[in-house]
Design a protein around this motif. Structure first.
Motif, mmCIF file in Angstrom:
data_model
loop_
_atom_site.group_PDB
_atom_site.id
_atom_site.type_symbol
_atom_site.label_atom_id
_atom_site.label_comp_id
_atom_site.label_asym_id
_atom_site.label_seq_id
_atom_site.Cartn_x
_atom_site.Cartn_y
_atom_site.Cartn_z
ATOM 1 N N GLY A 67 0.785 -1.216 0.000
ATOM 2 C CA GLY A 67 0.000 0.000 0.000
ATOM 3 C C GLY A 67 0.820 1.271 0.000
ATOM 4 N N PHE A 68 2.145 1.153 -0.072
ATOM 5 C CA PHE A 68 3.007 2.339 -0.031
ATOM 6 C C PHE A 68 2.808 3.174 -1.290
ATOM 7 N N GLN A 69 2.723 4.478 -1.108
ATOM 8 C CA GLN A 69 2.686 5.424 -2.215
ATOM 9 C C GLN A 69 3.839 6.389 -2.068
ATOM 10 N N GLN A 70 4.398 6.808 -3.186
ATOM 11 C CA GLN A 70 5.518 7.739 -3.153
ATOM 12 C C GLN A 70 5.138 8.982 -2.358
ATOM 13 N N PRO A 71 5.896 9.343 -1.295
ATOM 14 C CA PRO A 71 5.566 10.563 -0.543
ATOM 15 C C PRO A 71 5.716 11.795 -1.411
ATOM 16 N N VAL A 72 4.971 12.818 -1.087
ATOM 17 C CA VAL A 72 4.998 14.044 -1.874
ATOM 18 C C VAL A 72 5.348 15.214 -0.975
ATOM 19 N N PRO A 73 5.824 16.320 -1.540
ATOM 20 C CA PRO A 73 6.252 17.455 -0.713
ATOM 21 C C PRO A 73 5.115 18.036 0.105
ATOM 22 N N MET A 74 5.435 18.454 1.317
ATOM 23 C CA MET A 74 4.458 19.113 2.180
ATOM 24 C C MET A 74 3.912 20.370 1.505
ATOM 25 N N ALA A 75 4.755 21.050 0.720
ATOM 26 C CA ALA A 75 4.387 22.354 0.173
ATOM 27 C C ALA A 75 3.764 22.267 -1.208
ATOM 28 N N GLN A 76 3.455 21.046 -1.698
ATOM 29 C CA GLN A 76 2.893 20.918 -3.040
ATOM 30 C C GLN A 76 1.378 21.068 -2.979
ATOM 31 N N PRO A 77 0.791 22.153 -3.509
ATOM 32 C CA PRO A 77 -0.661 22.356 -3.426
ATOM 33 C C PRO A 77 -1.412 21.273 -4.198
ATOM 34 N N GLY A 78 -2.534 20.837 -3.646
ATOM 35 C CA GLY A 78 -3.388 19.891 -4.336
ATOM 36 C C GLY A 78 -2.843 18.486 -4.408
ATOM 37 N N GLU A 93 10.717 24.860 17.794
ATOM 38 C CA GLU A 93 10.377 25.699 16.641
ATOM 39 C C GLU A 93 10.033 24.804 15.467
ATOM 40 N N ILE A 94 8.849 25.006 14.896
ATOM 41 C CA ILE A 94 8.381 24.224 13.756
ATOM 42 C C ILE A 94 8.008 25.191 12.643
ATOM 43 N N ILE A 95 8.562 24.980 11.461
ATOM 44 C CA ILE A 95 8.278 25.840 10.309
ATOM 45 C C ILE A 95 7.513 25.014 9.277
ATOM 46 N N VAL A 96 6.355 25.510 8.852
ATOM 47 C CA VAL A 96 5.540 24.813 7.862
ATOM 48 C C VAL A 96 5.284 25.733 6.675
ATOM 49 N N PRO A 97 5.033 25.159 5.490
ATOM 50 C CA PRO A 97 4.687 25.998 4.342
ATOM 51 C C PRO A 97 3.225 26.409 4.393
ATOM 52 N N PRO A 98 2.843 27.477 3.688
ATOM 53 C CA PRO A 98 1.439 27.891 3.655
ATOM 54 C C PRO A 98 0.550 26.764 3.137
ATOM 55 N N GLY A 99 -0.629 26.628 3.721
ATOM 56 C CA GLY A 99 -1.548 25.577 3.305
ATOM 57 C C GLY A 99 -1.496 24.345 4.170
ATOM 58 N N VAL A 100 -0.452 24.214 4.992
ATOM 59 C CA VAL A 100 -0.345 23.098 5.933
ATOM 60 C C VAL A 100 -0.881 23.567 7.280
ATOM 61 N N GLN A 120 -5.177 28.464 6.721
ATOM 62 C CA GLN A 120 -6.246 27.562 6.313
ATOM 63 C C GLN A 120 -5.654 26.415 5.492
ATOM 64 N N PRO A 121 -6.160 25.187 5.679
ATOM 65 C CA PRO A 121 -5.591 24.057 4.933
ATOM 66 C C PRO A 121 -5.875 24.158 3.444
ATOM 67 N N ALA A 122 -4.862 23.878 2.637
ATOM 68 C CA ALA A 122 -5.021 23.827 1.193
ATOM 69 C C ALA A 122 -5.572 22.458 0.797
ATOM 70 N N PRO A 123 -6.310 22.366 -0.313
ATOM 71 C CA PRO A 123 -6.849 21.073 -0.753
ATOM 72 C C PRO A 123 -5.736 20.046 -0.958
ATOM 73 N N GLY A 124 -5.867 18.882 -0.304
ATOM 74 C CA GLY A 124 -4.885 17.822 -0.458
ATOM 75 C C GLY A 124 -3.645 17.968 0.382
ATOM 76 N N ALA A 125 -3.491 19.096 1.072
ATOM 77 C CA ALA A 125 -2.286 19.299 1.883
ATOM 78 C C ALA A 125 -2.377 18.504 3.175
ATOM 79 N N PRO A 126 -1.243 18.057 3.721
ATOM 80 C CA PRO A 126 -1.279 17.309 4.978
ATOM 81 C C PRO A 126 -1.584 18.229 6.159
#
Length: 228
Positions: A85-96, A163-170, A189-195
């Protein structure tokens, strides 16, 4: 008898090696608990030759008919990763982006009067545990890859700085219990599909800060290391 001065690695040296090892994790060629142990070495050593030995052992190709007898590690058994069931992980900052649950949990990390640092291209597991006392915990997720739609950081902090730094949408949800601590969570606000990042655990006499910042050149790094 002459001795040679120790070469101190730069942050760029550490980040480059971390990114290359992260690629092995994403390809299922390196288990996360071993990756986590390597990161402790990468960010604590003051000797650049240690990084070179890690690179030689893990990133230098060894032909199938040529065992690497110089390596201190025995030949590895056939890889059991990626799990079913493993799927290739994707970037935290990738919208959608579409995220899929991956049964990966980080090995508990403890520190007393030290520093725990995760930055650059690294794999954020579904659940991570940090226990720090008189220490600094720095987690930069802007160029990280999320292994799950929800990434939980269970943090026990005593007289420490987080200290935790996150991209917008997370979106960051704080469930930590604080005692005589300062807590500042800057989320969006959470972006669509963002973790989603969830903070659990407790802080005593500590400073907890969550910052939202734009990811620097996330697309170019993804193209460079994962070929998309």
């Amino acid at each position: 008898m002459s001795t040679f001065p120790t070469r101190k690695p730069s942050d760029q040296d550490r980040e480059q090696l971390q990114a290359d090892l992260t690629r092995l994790v994403g390809a299922g060629r390196l288990q996360f608990d071993e990756f986590d142990q390597l990161m402790d070495v990468v960010w604590s050593t003051q000797d650049k030759s240690v990084l070179e030995r890690i690179r030689s052992q893990y990133l230098t190709y060894q032909g199938p008919q040529t065992p690497n007898y110089s390596s201190p590690q025995p030949p590895q058994p056939p890889a059991q990763y990626p799990p079913a069931g493993f799927q290739q992980p994707v970037p935290m900052a990738q919208p959608g982006a579409q995220h899929h649950a991956v049964p990966i949990a980080g090995q508990p990390v403890s520190s007393t009067m030290g520093t725990v640092r995760r930055t650059g291209n690294w794999l954020v597991p579904a659940h991570s545990t940090f226990k720090i006392s008189g220490s600094a915990l720095h987690l930069d997720l802007r160029q990280a890859n999320a292994a799950s739609p929800e990434c939980v950081f269970d943090i026990t902090a005593n007289m420490s700085t987080v200290e935790i730094i996150v991209p917008p949408g997370v979106y960051v949800e704080n469930r930590m219990k604080d005692f005589m601590s300062s807590v500042d969570v800057q989320t969006t606000q959470p972006a669509p599909g963002a973790p989603r990042v969830i903070l659990t655990g407790s802080s005593r006499g500590s400073s907890v800060r969550v910052i939202t910042r734009q990811a620097p050149d996330t697309r170019s790094l993804w193209d460079r290391f994962f070929g998309v």
